[in-house]
Design an enzyme around this catalytic site. Structure first.
Site, mmCIF file in Angstrom:
data_model
loop_
_atom_site.group_PDB
_atom_site.id
_atom_site.type_symbol
_atom_site.label_atom_id
_atom_site.label_comp_id
_atom_site.label_asym_id
_atom_site.label_seq_id
_atom_site.Cartn_x
_atom_site.Cartn_y
_atom_site.Cartn_z
ATOM 1 N N LEU A 484 0.665 -1.127 -0.099
ATOM 2 C CA LEU A 484 -0.267 -0.283 -0.094
ATOM 3 C C LEU A 484 1.074 1.667 0.082
ATOM 4 O O LEU A 484 0.344 2.479 -0.278
ATOM 5 C CB LEU A 484 -1.218 -0.149 1.510
ATOM 6 C CG LEU A 484 -2.117 -1.372 1.069
ATOM 7 C CD1 LEU A 484 -2.802 -0.977 2.305
ATOM 8 C CD2 LEU A 484 -2.908 -0.934 -0.372
ATOM 9 N N LYS A 514 1.943 -2.774 8.764
ATOM 10 C CA LYS A 514 2.732 -2.376 9.281
ATOM 11 C C LYS A 514 4.109 -2.988 9.297
ATOM 12 O O LYS A 514 4.523 -4.010 10.633
ATOM 13 C CB LYS A 514 3.254 -1.169 9.527
ATOM 14 C CG LYS A 514 1.797 -0.295 9.563
ATOM 15 C CD LYS A 514 2.148 0.945 10.534
ATOM 16 C CE LYS A 514 1.156 2.328 10.537
ATOM 17 N NZ LYS A 514 1.530 3.218 10.918
ATOM 18 N N ASP A 623 2.166 15.882 13.902
ATOM 19 C CA ASP A 623 1.516 16.416 12.827
ATOM 20 C C ASP A 623 0.502 15.990 12.240
ATOM 21 O O ASP A 623 0.175 14.921 11.537
ATOM 22 C CB ASP A 623 2.822 14.865 11.466
ATOM 23 C CG ASP A 623 3.372 14.898 10.710
ATOM 24 O OD1 ASP A 623 3.025 16.348 10.160
ATOM 25 O OD2 ASP A 623 3.898 14.715 10.101
ATOM 26 N N ARG A 627 -2.264 14.844 5.233
ATOM 27 C CA ARG A 627 -2.154 13.317 4.602
ATOM 28 C C ARG A 627 -2.226 12.077 5.685
ATOM 29 O O ARG A 627 -1.738 11.256 5.413
ATOM 30 C CB ARG A 627 -0.688 13.815 3.915
ATOM 31 C CG ARG A 627 -0.026 14.503 5.010
ATOM 32 C CD ARG A 627 1.447 14.988 4.659
ATOM 33 N NE ARG A 627 2.016 15.566 6.203
ATOM 34 C CZ ARG A 627 2.083 16.525 6.435
ATOM 35 N NH1 ARG A 627 1.270 17.077 5.623
ATOM 36 N NH2 ARG A 627 2.265 16.941 7.715
#
EC number: 2.7.10.1
Length: 822
Positions: A484, A514, A623, A627
């Protein structure tokens, strides 16, 4: 006979004192014996200061008794009673009340009263309005007094100015005072490093209280360091005084616990006990209180790990101050044992332990003191008994603590302690562990897993991670699919997991996995484990990416999380832009679906809900951007990457990231310039994310070079209102971009406001295509080739794509770059 009269008088007096009302610490009229006026000494103490009370004694005093609001005052780790004197360290508002010192002697009894008020106001952060008013009145009185002789300025409270060097942590409030007087009233002005100091010389400015001769600076940053000089002058003279300010920059570290706390306690049966645990942490800590218990008659499990019970854990509305204290009421023999204060943040975990010993209560027999010798015998015997108990407690504690493990895991009400993995360096035991953390084993043990057949990662020895049964998924029940993308520590692949739901062992669920890349280092492994442990600690919520499981045994580490099929929010918005718009890089493209205004507000509302939950768990994202928000098949917004142990300031400001955008455009000024990350800095980033949503995935600060962006932010410039954004929503963005962090809204307030706006927004309010488009920020600015690129803003743009035509630049965009001055 006279002794019985004294005892009866003392009992009547104590009974009257018990009737004293708590809200008003004054002595009722009926408590004043025989109409004699009772003097009450009033004391005002600031929180954290030492409270000292001293009783007036006669020469023939035989006994002294201290009461607070009619209740016997007992010693604790903060309260010390030495005969006629009481000392309370680190006073808190709960210490307020009416204190009474009752003395008995052959000539009678006497009582001294103290009305204590521990003010909630912190002297460093409040405005001292009362002082301002009183000082103003005094000034007016001074000015109106006739025939006053001229006097040059002088200091009225020089003892308050003796401390010249002030070292404070960043984000605190600083207040300097120069109390003075003179005739006529002198003027006050301030210098910084010998030059005139104006409010616009620092972000957020400052306040000057002329009535109290003080200057107040909120949320100080390292750039505020320097020498501050007050100059007081009138026509007859001038005086000055200089303070030196040092702002200590905060650095990330796991929580630090104050040595010696919590302290061992030895109390009588039925007493109340208070354990104190002082926690120092820059990332906000999560604090829990644990008690070591027995299960089936054993304190240690088959794997030689102790059992614990969670007594107290942080909730949404609890403060760190409340969590630092554990209260035990009316203790029994079952309450005796070992207690642990466990504190964790995004960097790691720390803990201290203490023992509680419960003794049989001694019967209190009323007796009349017949001689000073008898009183001395009782004191010596009691002291010897207490010393023996303390020595016994220390010996037992040393014997017990030698066999304890220091690995903690605290997510179930009653469970075995699993091995906790430090969130930075796994392969060594920390040398700065406290005395109560007798860790004798490696928490991540080196081993050779040759049976797995998995190639060893470059720079990483293979390690055996402790298995967590609640999250472990067998590898044969995980089928890996297509990649991905690449994340911070490695790659993310699509997979199918079988039997994630224990009640439905055959159900297949699409998940994202992950894993580390082939060239990963030990730090990459550390960071991936850190993210996994943080996700375990934070728990589950609808609007965050939730941890589903992990594969830690017999092979590489796989972290299994929820899969969001529609990608990140920025790509999701761009794919749904209305057709035919000038800023759309492919005008012939038909969007998958058209978004209404309510859809956009709903996106913002869901992200705010997720951030509110993370804030309640004391998690700072650092952050937050479109996105890093993922969208599921059902259009549910989920915040991602909140568990990363990132250090944003290691990023090169002049280097593009993989999607062509730099974190600096989402960072608050205090994070950008002074590296201060708080929930308020996340709110600033949320304001930029709102701007991204209502420009359908636009790029913030279009056409602005990095150096210019720094300058514009310091000068107070902010981005323009997007065309399809209401004034109310734009004001919400501006509130999020307030220069002073404390003036920004909380995520709780943002959720409430967005919830109301969603309810009032119509489903049919689609984007108005007739509105001019020059206020939109292009998704792909004109920096694609040498014929249409601007060297200044190329660091903010995408790499050239072969199918994207070069777009013309709007004149208005060049003129103002989409910025307004606040």
């Amino acid at each position: 006979m006279w002794g019985w009269k004294c005892l009866l008088f003392w009992a009547v007096l104590v009974t009257a004192t018990l009737c004293t009302a708590r809200p008003a610490p004054t002595l009722p009229e009926q408590a004043q014996p025989w109409g004699v006026p009772v003097e009450v000494e009033s004391l005002l103490v600031h929180p954290g200061d030492l409270l000292q009370l001293r009783c007036r004694l006669r020469d023939d005093v035989q006994s002294i008794n201290w009461l607070r609001d009619g209740v016997q005052l007992v010693e604790s780790n903060r309260t010390r009673i030495t005969g006629e004197e009481v000392e309370v360290r680190d006073s808190i508002p709960a210490d307020s009340g009416l204190y009474a010192c009752v003395t008995s002697s052959p000539s009678g009894s006497d009582t001294t009263y103290f009305s204590v008020n521990v003010s909630d106001a912190l002297p460093s952060s409040e405005d001292d309005d009362d002082d301002d008013d009183s000082s103003s009145e005094e000034k007016e009185t001074d000015n109106t007094k006739p025939n006053r002789r001229p006097v040059a300025p002088y200091w009225t409270s020089p003892e308050k100015m003796e401390k010249k060097l002030h070292a404070v942590p960043a984000a605190k409030t600083v207040k300097f005072k120069c109390p003075s007087s003179g005739t006529p009233n002198p003027t006050l002005r301030w210098l910084k490093n010998g030059k005139e100091f104006k409010p616009d010389h620092r972000i957020g400015g400052y306040k000057v209280r002329y009535a109290t001769w003080s200057i107040i600076m909120d949320s100080v940053v390292p750039s505020d360091k320097g020498n501050y000089t007050c100059i007081v002058e009138n026509e007859y003279g001038s005086i000055n005084h200089t303070y030196q300010l040092d702002v200590v920059e905060r650095s990330p570290h796991r929580p630090i616990l104050q040595a010696g706390l919590p302290a061992n306690k030895t109390v009588a049966l039925g007493s109340n006990v208070e354990f104190m645990c002082k926690v120092y942490s820059d990332p906000q800590p999560h604090i829990q209180w644990l008690k070591h218990i027995e299960v089936n008659g054993s304190k240690i499990g088959p794997d030689n790990l102790p059992y614990v019970q969670i007594l107290k854990t942080a909730g949404v509305n609890t403060t760190d101050k409340e969590m630092e204290v554990l209260h035990l009421r009316n203790v029994s023999f079952e309450d005796a044992g070992e207690y642990t204060c466990l504190a964790g943040n995004s960097i790691g975990l720390s803990h201290h332990s203490a023992w509680l010993t419960v003794l049989e209560a001694l019967e209190e027999r009323p007796a009349v003191m017949t001689s000073p010798l008898y009183l001395e015998i009782i004191i010596y015997c009691t002291g010897a008994f207490l010393i023996s108990c303390m020595l016994g407690s220390v010996i037992i504690y040393k014997m017990k603590s030698g066999t304890k493990k220091s690995d903690f895991h605290s997510q179930m009400a009653v469970h075995k302690l699993a091995k906790s993995i430090p969130l930075r360096r796994q392969v060594t035991v920390s040398a700065d562990s406290s005395a109560s953390m007798n860790s004798g084993v490696l928490l991540v043990r080196p081993s050779r897993l040759s049976s797995s057949g998995t190639p060893m990662l470059a720079g990483v020895s293979e390690y055996e991670l402790p298995e967590d049964p609640r999250w472990e998924l067998p590898r044969d029940r995980l089928v890996l699919g297509k990649p991905l993308g690449e994340g911070c520590f490695g790659q993310v692949v699509l997979a199918e997991a079988i039997g994630l739901d224990k009640d439905k062992p055959n159900r297949v669920t699409k998940v994202a996995v992950k894993m580390l890349k082939s060239d990963a280092t030990e730090k990459d492994l550390s960071d991936l484990i850190s993210e996994m442990e943080m996700m375990k600690m934070i728990g589950k919520h609808k609007n965050i990416i939730n941890l589903l499981g992990a594969c830690t045994q017999d092979g590489p580490l796989y972290v299994i999380v929820e899969y969001a099929s529609k990608g990140n929010l920025r790509e999701y918005l761009q794919a749904r832009r209305p057709p035919g718009l000038e800023y759309c890089y492919n005008p012939s493209h038909n969007p998958e679906e058209q978004l209404s205004s309510k859809d956009l507000v709903s996106c913002a509302y869901q992200v705010a809900r997720g951030m509110e939950y993370l804030a309640s768990k004391k998690c700072i994202h650092r952050d937050l951007a479109a996105r890093n928000v993922l969208v599921t098949e059902d259009n549910v917004m989920k915040i991602a990457d909140f568990g990363l142990a990132r250090d944003i300031h290691h990023i090169d400001y002049y280097k593009k990231t993989t999607n062509g955008r730099l974190p600096v455009k989402w960072m608050a000024p205090e994070a950008l310039f002074d590296r201060i990350y708080t929930h308020q800095s996340d709110v600033w980033s949320f304001g930029v994310l709102l701007w991204e949503i209502f420009t359908l995935g636009g790029s913030p600060y279009p056409g602005v070079p990095v150096e210019e962006l720094f300058k514009l932010l310091k000068e107070g410039h902010r981005m323009d209102k997007p065309s399809n954004c209401t004034n109310e929503l734009y004001m919400m963005m501006r509130d999020c971009w307030h220069a002073v962090p404390s003036q920004r809204p909380t995520f709780k307030q943002l959720v409430e406001d967005l919830d109301r706006i969603v309810a009032l927004t119509s489903n049919q309010e689609y984007l108005d295509l007739s509105i001019p488009l020059d206020q939109y920020s292009p998704s792909f600015p004109d920096t694609r080739s040498s014929t249409c690129s601007s060297g200044e803003d190329s660091v903010f743009s995408h790499e050239p794509l072969p199918e994207e035509p070069c777009l013309p630049r709007h004149p208005t965009q060049l003129a103002n770059s989409g910025l307004k001055r606040r």
